[in-house]
Design a protein around this motif. Sequence first.
Motif, PDB file in Angstrom:
ATOM      1  N   GLN A 123     -86.813 -13.811 -56.142  1.00  0.00           N
ATOM      2  CA  GLN A 123     -87.009 -13.581 -54.705  1.00  0.00           C
ATOM      3  C   GLN A 123     -88.494 -13.491 -54.368  1.00  0.00           C
ATOM      4  O   GLN A 123     -88.930 -13.924 -53.300  1.00  0.00           O
ATOM      5  N   ASP A 124     -89.249 -12.952 -55.310  1.00  0.00           N
ATOM      6  CA  ASP A 124     -90.700 -12.911 -55.128  1.00  0.00           C
ATOM      7  C   ASP A 124     -91.283 -14.327 -55.053  1.00  0.00           C
ATOM      8  O   ASP A 124     -92.110 -14.638 -54.197  1.00  0.00           O
ATOM      9  N   LYS A 172     -90.465 -15.744 -51.764  1.00  0.00           N
ATOM     10  CA  LYS A 172     -91.299 -15.196 -50.695  1.00  0.00           C
ATOM     11  C   LYS A 172     -92.652 -15.898 -50.652  1.00  0.00           C
ATOM     12  O   LYS A 172     -93.179 -16.220 -49.603  1.00  0.00           O
ATOM     13  N   ARG A 173     -93.177 -16.129 -51.859  1.00  0.00           N
ATOM     14  CA  ARG A 173     -94.520 -16.701 -51.914  1.00  0.00           C
ATOM     15  C   ARG A 173     -94.534 -18.201 -51.633  1.00  0.00           C
ATOM     16  O   ARG A 173     -95.459 -18.723 -51.017  1.00  0.00           O
TER      17      ARG A 173
END
Lengths: 794, 548
Positions: free
Chosen positions: A134-135, A138-139
């Motif tokens: 998920q990180d 997001k990025r």
Amino acid sequence: MSTPIPSIPGRLLRLLHDSSGPLTRELLLNPATLGLPGRVDSHRPESVVKSVCGFCSTGCSLSIHLQDGQAVSLSPTTQYPVNLGMACPKGWQALDVLDAPDRATVPLMRTHRHAPLQPVSWERALQTFCERFQDVQKRYGRESIAFLSTGQIPTEEMALLGSLAKFGMGMRHGDGNTRQCMATSVVAYKESLGFDAPPFTYADFEESDVLVFVGANPCIAHPILWERVTRNPHNPNIIVIDPRLTETAAQATLHVPVRPKGDLVLLYGLANLLIARSWIDRDYIDRHCRDFDEFAKFVASYTPEVVADRADVSSEMLTALAERIHSGQRVSFWWTMGVNQSHEGVRTAQAIINLALMTGNMGRPGTGANSITGQCNAMGSRLFSNTASLLGGRDFTNATHRREVAEILNIPEDNIPTQPSWAYNEILDGIRSGNIHGLWIIATNTAHSWIQQDDVRELLARLDFLVVQDMYHSTETATLADLIFPAAGWGEKSGTFINSERRYGVIRPVKTAPGQALSDFRIFRLVAEAWGCGHLFRDWISPEAAFQKLKQLSEGRPCDITGIADFCMLDRLGGVQWPCTRQDAEQLNHHRPDGTDAVFAANQRRLFSDGHFFHADSRARFVFEDPRPVSEPVNAEYPFTLLTGRGTASQWHTQTRTSKSAILRKLYPQDAYLELNQTDADALGILDGDPVEVSSRRATILLRVVITTSVRPGQVFAPMHYECVNRLTHASFDPYSRQPSYKASAVRLRALHREGRLSSSPVLTSTTPTSKAIACKASASNAITSAESAGGQL
Amino acid sequence: MTLTLSEPDSLSSTKATTSSAHPADLISQLLREQSCLTAVDEFSEWMSSHTDTATHTEPEQAKYYRHLLPQHMPRAGQQLAFEVDLDRCSGCKACVVACHSLNGLDEGESFRDVGLLLGAKDQSGGLQHVTTACHHCVEPGCLSACPVNAYEKDPVTGIVRHLDDQCFGCQYCTLACPYEVPKFHAAKAIVRKCDMCSQRLAVGEAPACVQACPHQAISIRTIDVASAWMAAESLTFLPDSPNPQITVPTTRYIGRATTRSELRAGSYAASAPEPAHVPLGLLLVFSQWSVGLTVMVWLLQSVPAIRMNSTTPLTIAFVTGAFAAITSTLHLGRPQYAFRAVLGISHSWLSREIVAFGFCIPMTGAAAGLSAIDSPLMFLSLTAAAISGLLGIAASVMIYHVTHRPFWNAKRSAVSFLLTSAGLSSLTVCLTLLTTDVTSEIILMRALAGIAFGCGLMRLTLLHRALSDRPNVSLMSGYQLRDVIRDQALLGTVFAVACGAILLWPVSDAAGLVAGVGLAAGLVCELTERSLFFRAVVPLRMPGVVRT
């Protein structure tokens, strides 16, 4: 079994001559029970359950022998319409490979790239999986994570993975290792016939009077399909088109040793000759096909001279080939990886389809343009992996299709991507271009099997996060992972596979999975919950439940299976081929006692018997295009064409499983080897068994030479099962199917210490290879003792 | 949504509960489901209910293999035999694995193999896989070699059966069989082999390989023994395979490849060194040294002019002989049954060797003892020891000769073994003389040194000659054993130089030292030679496969 205590003279006598002691009793057989062969005590079946084999696409049924509900042994199922009680070595050993010290039994994780993998709890593993991916999303955006899946897991697991990843986790890109084996056939069938629909049934092997194998070696790759050929009562003509003298070619009545990648020219030339001699079925063409006249005009320039020049097939041999096809009443055409793994595989497969269409060899028993698939569930992947096509062979770009799926699965239509996925190679290129940053690899061994291996390993190392889900923590890919999910394998879970002839078969859990390993299906359920999209998949509670969803998804599609009630029905009938509508099911169930030969005889169904194809106008297309040169031709510096392929029937792909069985290891060379023709060997001063340095533009490796008649001068062959081989291969792809072309790389050879072999002097020059050459072993595992060293105990 | 964990007995996956929203609970639920094999019960029950066990005493597969079994049991002059249709053998090797699996054999063990025959230069030559197991020979090499009668040839079926409990693990049959059929099972310390699945045949079931061959290439047939003889006489067994006249194999290979004599085995140039058999090497060298000493003492005793003390050389002979006997039992898988070795004396050269040395060594000991007390019976005992010892060496030669391996032919090993005897014993006696009564027997001492020197030169000559052995005879011309060969050349040179020194130099204390060094070098040289004897031999074998 208790034996009476012998008298003292008896005992003395036994000291001198003992024919019935404990060592003898060890191999005593119990009488046959349950219709199975006699077995020793430790393998005596108390009950038996059938399961379809999990290696290749033949789809043999194995009768698993159980004691206390756990598998102790197996024998191939007699009452099954595929294998008739036979199996290849891999099938016989399917259970043994489950017990291995390098099975992944708990989730493994590393804290940073260079830290070692450490056991963690499932909670922690799932939490990390979600946080890291998920990180990344997001990025870099939702589409910056992708998955690479497999043709080795059941259809229900594929469907859940594809749905979870794309409808739940927001991925757009996911593909399977099926890209390496049958993507070409998919595209070829779709364009030519209107749907990805291999039309045949295995009975066709027995019905044909002429069988034409193109780039296929069933003797080694699909031994049980070859079984069906040997049961053909019509004394058939067997034609094998293959650069190598394979086992199949050696058994053929005509071997056509075409130049590597000369197959398309040969097939066009053959079509031209058949047309020129009017050896075609004009009536069939007119009624059921389109674009024939354009095709006839196109192939007119492929004269026998052109074929001789560009495919190395003489005019006489071409004529013989055409005559044999013409003489056949029921001609079937079969192809496998020799066609599929090519820079122009789609057109080559379609050239084969064209031959079948123009000679009217379609839809009748013993005919067809038939693609033999590779993996046990490549066919399931073709319909339900939700990668290139939307579930049920649908199209992501088609709004109606998206709505249908959304309704059946009860998910928001917006969750369905409107574009198809990138292909395998495009996903990897996505890492290079900075579009893909996280990858989830399931049950495949990219770091071993993908073409141009050094490059792919470098790309995998660039990822922010790499998750590998596998039975073994030792695969070349798993050792590169940041996180490993321990998966239960075949034999430890249930589901369905679809074999090459479109037959659904069931697999069963017959052994407890080691440690905390979970079936892929259960892992996907856990991921769904942990990711926060569990509510979309709450009713995917079991493979059986998922199968009911697949039925709904298939309704009204060419692959309709709404007539298959449940797994039990598959068992009872000996598998069921798609399509199976409710009407078809009535036919199948009709008035025949269960498990008899009559059921199996009726359970052989082929497509297109009415001449209606899946295009809107019901007509098949003649598709054709000018052949293109290979992107890495041989030259003075790299004068040999490197062919790769399967080595023996005892080896499976990257050997993550087959290397775990001692008896299988005995059946193939432990070290990687190179097959070389005697003429070339003489020219290079290489003797049988010599080490040789093999270099391509990408890498140099060390192989041992096997001098053989199977390859022609200018060609060498190395089996794909050995890790180092794909360091040599050149990444080129079919532009339509994106399937890698594994069988056309240019290499050069350098002999090592041949003086030592030729001289009678015991003193030798150094054996140390120069440059960065490395030798490699057959197995992925690091815990294998070689069969030869065991033999040394004598 | 709240979680209700279901009980294990209701975890059959079709009944599995709708899952929870709480991952931790779901994990434990799924782990429990994973360990539950209820689905199996479900389906195996279904199978059982649909399988009428009463009518299934015969395996279902019988309908496919019935025609692969003989129509009737063998009559007089007949036996059962494998028939292999090579045109149907495609090299899948299912037979190998099925034999392993259906017979419950140990890891990696199978009684069947598949080899390869290749044509000459180009693709037109073809390739042919060859499945092979025990040929249940008319004259089984294993049976006649076995010193403990652990082999039986069934009088009715002709099946050559190995009695696992009778075997004491000498492995001689593994050398005597030209087809590498009996294989040593290290963990069980015995040999095991194919018995044509005689237990299955007895109840009308096909052998594992027969029922598992997808292409029905293997069948069991009743054959006339005379036809096996005729086939052996005409050498039409299989291309590039051992001479069938050695054991008269009964397997009948049919198909196109059988008549193509130009085919060569795929393993043609792939020989790897064989096991060194260290205990056997020690047995050979020390027994030959011992017998050499005994015979030499006997010869010297027969020359009235020579008066030398025989006790020391005979004691050495006894010690070396006893050492040979003891170490040889280390070779046995089950030495506790060593006494069975006499059973095969009527046919087994190994039995004969054991009996001969079993007699010779105590006689040598007796001679040494009697010599110490100057008994007149000494010469009688010595004569018995010398004769039985020479017979023992002859038996040693024959043990290897009857394997028909060219590297082990009688002439070659007889010369080599006698060189060991002569070289070591003459230098030993020489050394005894040097350390005791040199002055009285200086000519004898020089003569013995001369003999030993000659033996040393001869040994080096033989070694040099072996370096040009053809690759189907031995590995001596190859590179695999080059280190051992180099060691032997070095040690042989030291031995010869030492002997030459004693022959030429004035007698001094240093001569004793030189002789000692020479003897040590000679002993190790001979041990190295024997190691090569075992490791460099190329066995007779069926066409094999590529070994890398």
